[in-house]
Design a protein around this motif. Structure first.
Motif, PDB file in Angstrom:
ATOM      1  N   LEU A  40      82.678 -24.737  27.747  1.00 24.93           N
ATOM      2  CA  LEU A  40      83.183 -23.587  28.791  1.00 24.93           C
ATOM      3  C   LEU A  40      83.216 -22.825  29.299  1.00 24.93           C
ATOM      4  CD1 LEU A  40      80.668 -24.003  31.678  1.00 24.93           C
ATOM      5  CD2 LEU A  40      82.194 -25.566  33.099  1.00 24.93           C
ATOM      6  N   ARG A  41      82.447 -21.892  29.860  1.00 25.13           N
ATOM      7  CA  ARG A  41      83.711 -20.458  30.270  1.00 25.13           C
ATOM      8  C   ARG A  41      82.997 -20.818  31.725  1.00 25.13           C
ATOM      9  NH1 ARG A  41      87.108 -16.382  30.148  1.00 25.13           N
ATOM     10  NH2 ARG A  41      86.790 -15.124  31.146  1.00 25.13           N
ATOM     11  N   GLU A  42      84.503 -20.602  32.394  1.00 23.71           N
ATOM     12  CA  GLU A  42      84.099 -20.345  33.630  1.00 23.71           C
ATOM     13  C   GLU A  42      84.623 -18.642  34.305  1.00 23.71           C
ATOM     14  OE1 GLU A  42      83.761 -23.782  36.690  1.00 23.71           O
ATOM     15  OE2 GLU A  42      84.924 -24.493  35.385  1.00 23.71           O
ATOM     16  N   PRO A  43      84.667 -17.804  35.404  1.00 25.16           N
ATOM     17  CA  PRO A  43      83.637 -18.147  36.226  1.00 25.16           C
ATOM     18  C   PRO A  43      81.999 -17.851  36.053  1.00 25.16           C
ATOM     19  CG  PRO A  43      84.361 -15.837  36.439  1.00 25.16           C
ATOM     20  CD  PRO A  43      85.076 -16.627  35.152  1.00 25.16           C
ATOM     21  N   GLU A  44      81.906 -18.048  34.565  1.00 20.26           N
ATOM     22  CA  GLU A  44      80.299 -16.568  34.445  1.00 20.26           C
ATOM     23  C   GLU A  44      79.932 -18.057  33.950  1.00 20.26           C
ATOM     24  OE1 GLU A  44      83.796 -16.429  32.595  1.00 20.26           O
ATOM     25  OE2 GLU A  44      83.005 -14.094  32.453  1.00 20.26           O
ATOM     26  N   ASN A  45      79.483 -19.636  34.287  1.00 17.91           N
ATOM     27  CA  ASN A  45      79.525 -20.509  33.710  1.00 17.91           C
ATOM     28  C   ASN A  45      78.574 -20.696  32.285  1.00 17.91           C
ATOM     29  OD1 ASN A  45      79.781 -21.630  36.112  1.00 17.91           O
ATOM     30  ND2 ASN A  45      78.836 -20.080  37.494  1.00 17.91           N
ATOM     31  N   LEU A  46      79.226 -20.040  31.310  1.00 18.02           N
ATOM     32  CA  LEU A  46      78.248 -20.063  30.011  1.00 18.02           C
ATOM     33  C   LEU A  46      78.823 -21.303  29.422  1.00 18.02           C
ATOM     34  CD1 LEU A  46      79.392 -16.844  29.155  1.00 18.02           C
ATOM     35  CD2 LEU A  46      76.578 -17.878  29.885  1.00 18.02           C
ATOM     36  N   LEU A  47      78.346 -21.913  28.575  1.00 19.39           N
ATOM     37  CA  LEU A  47      78.199 -23.220  28.012  1.00 19.39           C
ATOM     38  C   LEU A  47      78.095 -22.996  25.848  1.00 19.39           C
ATOM     39  CD1 LEU A  47      76.176 -25.874  29.356  1.00 19.39           C
ATOM     40  CD2 LEU A  47      78.408 -25.282  29.679  1.00 19.39           C
ATOM     41  N   PHE A  48      79.373 -22.435  25.504  1.00 17.10           N
ATOM     42  CA  PHE A  48      78.783 -22.679  24.045  1.00 17.10           C
ATOM     43  C   PHE A  48      78.772 -23.992  23.028  1.00 17.10           C
ATOM     44  CE2 PHE A  48      81.744 -22.241  20.503  1.00 17.10           C
ATOM     45  CZ  PHE A  48      81.142 -21.031  19.710  1.00 17.10           C
ATOM     46  N   GLY A  49      78.026 -24.133  22.393  1.00 16.86           N
ATOM     47  CA  GLY A  49      78.401 -25.362  21.415  1.00 16.86           C
ATOM     48  C   GLY A  49      78.163 -24.745  20.164  1.00 16.86           C
ATOM     49  N   TYR A  50      79.142 -25.797  19.464  1.00 17.91           N
ATOM     50  CA  TYR A  50      79.537 -25.595  18.525  1.00 17.91           C
ATOM     51  C   TYR A  50      79.135 -26.982  17.494  1.00 17.91           C
ATOM     52  CZ  TYR A  50      82.140 -25.820  13.643  1.00 17.91           C
ATOM     53  OH  TYR A  50      82.585 -25.700  12.872  1.00 17.91           O
ATOM     54  N   TRP A  51      78.956 -27.174  16.227  1.00 20.25           N
ATOM     55  CA  TRP A  51      78.798 -28.605  15.515  1.00 20.25           C
ATOM     56  C   TRP A  51      78.145 -28.190  13.991  1.00 20.25           C
ATOM     57  CZ3 TRP A  51      74.217 -26.790  17.915  1.00 20.25           C
ATOM     58  CH2 TRP A  51      73.455 -25.927  17.456  1.00 20.25           C
ATOM     59  N   GLU A  52      78.872 -28.813  13.490  1.00 26.67           N
ATOM     60  CA  GLU A  52      78.161 -28.654  11.907  1.00 26.67           C
ATOM     61  C   GLU A  52      77.169 -29.893  11.133  1.00 26.67           C
ATOM     62  OE1 GLU A  52      82.380 -30.187  10.358  1.00 26.67           O
ATOM     63  OE2 GLU A  52      83.703 -28.145  11.302  1.00 26.67           O
ATOM     64  N   TYR A  53      76.374 -29.543  10.359  1.00 25.00           N
ATOM     65  CA  TYR A  53      74.957 -30.180  10.437  1.00 25.00           C
ATOM     66  C   TYR A  53      75.486 -29.976   8.456  1.00 25.00           C
ATOM     67  CZ  TYR A  53      70.598 -30.602   8.614  1.00 25.00           C
ATOM     68  OH  TYR A  53      69.021 -30.781   7.977  1.00 25.00           O
ATOM     69  N   GLY A  54      74.979 -30.981   8.229  1.00 24.49           N
ATOM     70  CA  GLY A  54      75.614 -31.947   6.625  1.00 24.49           C
ATOM     71  C   GLY A  54      73.959 -32.565   6.144  1.00 24.49           C
ATOM     72  N   GLY A  55      73.083 -32.079   6.165  1.00 26.08           N
ATOM     73  CA  GLY A  55      71.764 -32.123   5.972  1.00 26.08           C
ATOM     74  C   GLY A  55      70.924 -31.308   5.339  1.00 26.08           C
ATOM     75  N   THR A  56      69.901 -30.946   4.831  1.00 25.13           N
ATOM     76  CA  THR A  56      69.161 -30.584   4.088  1.00 25.13           C
ATOM     77  C   THR A  56      68.275 -29.906   4.469  1.00 25.13           C
ATOM     78  OG1 THR A  56      67.855 -32.225   2.734  1.00 25.13           O
ATOM     79  CG2 THR A  56      70.588 -31.736   1.922  1.00 25.13           C
ATOM     80  N   ASP A  57      67.613 -29.972   6.178  1.00 25.19           N
ATOM     81  CA  ASP A  57      66.248 -29.804   6.373  1.00 25.19           C
ATOM     82  C   ASP A  57      66.304 -29.380   8.102  1.00 25.19           C
ATOM     83  OD1 ASP A  57      64.202 -29.062   7.327  1.00 25.19           O
ATOM     84  OD2 ASP A  57      62.811 -30.679   6.161  1.00 25.19           O
ATOM     85  N   PHE A  58      67.525 -28.645   8.201  1.00 25.77           N
ATOM     86  CA  PHE A  58      67.776 -28.995   9.847  1.00 25.77           C
ATOM     87  C   PHE A  58      66.002 -28.963  10.757  1.00 25.77           C
ATOM     88  CE2 PHE A  58      68.531 -26.275  13.666  1.00 25.77           C
ATOM     89  CZ  PHE A  58      69.641 -26.991  14.042  1.00 25.77           C
ATOM     90  N   ALA A  59      65.389 -28.042  10.618  1.00 22.82           N
ATOM     91  CA  ALA A  59      64.323 -27.909  10.780  1.00 22.82           C
ATOM     92  C   ALA A  59      63.721 -29.541  10.845  1.00 22.82           C
ATOM     93  CB  ALA A  59      63.445 -26.904  10.768  1.00 22.82           C
ATOM     94  N   ALA A  60      63.770 -30.326  10.665  1.00 22.81           N
ATOM     95  CA  ALA A  60      62.710 -31.420  10.152  1.00 22.81           C
ATOM     96  C   ALA A  60      63.552 -32.271  10.781  1.00 22.81           C
ATOM     97  CB  ALA A  60      62.408 -32.286   8.735  1.00 22.81           C
ATOM     98  N   ASP A  61      65.338 -32.652  10.759  1.00 20.42           N
ATOM     99  CA  ASP A  61      66.200 -33.423  11.651  1.00 20.42           C
ATOM    100  C   ASP A  61      66.386 -33.102  12.723  1.00 20.42           C
ATOM    101  OD1 ASP A  61      66.698 -34.385   9.136  1.00 20.42           O
ATOM    102  OD2 ASP A  61      68.565 -33.355   8.827  1.00 20.42           O
ATOM    103  N   MET A  62      66.446 -31.834  13.091  1.00 20.83           N
ATOM    104  CA  MET A  62      66.091 -31.505  14.751  1.00 20.83           C
ATOM    105  C   MET A  62      64.437 -31.727  16.080  1.00 20.83           C
ATOM    106  SD  MET A  62      68.626 -30.501  15.549  1.00 20.83           S
ATOM    107  CE  MET A  62      69.332 -31.342  14.127  1.00 20.83           C
ATOM    108  N   ALA A  63      63.356 -31.357  14.540  1.00 31.02           N
ATOM    109  CA  ALA A  63      62.165 -32.701  15.217  1.00 31.02           C
ATOM    110  C   ALA A  63      62.328 -33.912  15.353  1.00 31.02           C
ATOM    111  CB  ALA A  63      61.225 -32.309  14.107  1.00 31.02           C
ATOM    112  N   LEU A  64      62.831 -34.435  14.298  1.00 31.48           N
ATOM    113  CA  LEU A  64      62.583 -36.102  14.573  1.00 31.48           C
ATOM    114  C   LEU A  64      64.073 -36.446  15.650  1.00 31.48           C
ATOM    115  CD1 LEU A  64      63.417 -36.903  10.212  1.00 31.48           C
ATOM    116  CD2 LEU A  64      61.573 -37.566  12.816  1.00 31.48           C
ATOM    117  N   LEU A  65      64.960 -35.346  16.201  1.00 31.92           N
ATOM    118  CA  LEU A  65      65.820 -36.199  16.939  1.00 31.92           C
ATOM    119  C   LEU A  65      65.331 -35.733  18.686  1.00 31.92           C
ATOM    120  CD1 LEU A  65      68.892 -36.183  18.074  1.00 31.92           C
ATOM    121  CD2 LEU A  65      69.041 -33.718  18.157  1.00 31.92           C
TER     122      LEU A  65
END
Length: 106
Positions: A42-67
């Motif tokens: 979280l960055r205040e006072p701008e109230n910005l959220l920054f998300g970071y992750w690592e993806y270990g699969g092979t089909d991001f679109a399909a995995d996100m659709a299932l999720l």
């Protein structure tokens, strides 16, 4: 992978509360979708959220659709999405704005 979005100032405390005690079922769903090392900053006072992750699969679109179809994810997003608002510069239809990587150090 990285992304950014704004959090509504009047909903900031609720957003922090939700992420202070995430549901174990939601964490398990993220892991099942091949998401690891996920953090939100979280960055205040701008109230910005920054998300970071690592993806270990092979089909991001399909995995996100299932999720996105899991009942726990739908319940979680119903709560968290109401705390957020896309950036004014977000692409049409985007919620979080994905950030391209321009540097990486191993």
């Amino acid at each position: 992978m990285a992304m950014v979005i704004a959090v509504k100032p009047e909903r900031l405390d609720e957003y922090k509360r939700l992420h202070g005690a995430p549901w174990p079922e939601m964490n398990a769903a993220l892991k099942a979708a091949q998401i690891a090392n996920y953090s939100i900053y979280l960055r205040e006072p701008e109230n910005l959220l920054f998300g970071y992750w690592e993806y270990g699969g092979t089909d991001f679109a399909a995995d996100m659709a299932l999720l996105g179809e899991t009942p726990v994810c739908k319940r979680w997003l119903a709560l968290t999405d109401s705390c957020q608002q896309p950036l004014d510069t977000a692409e049409p239809g985007d919620w979080w704005s994905y950030l391209p990587e321009i540097f990486h150090l191993d």
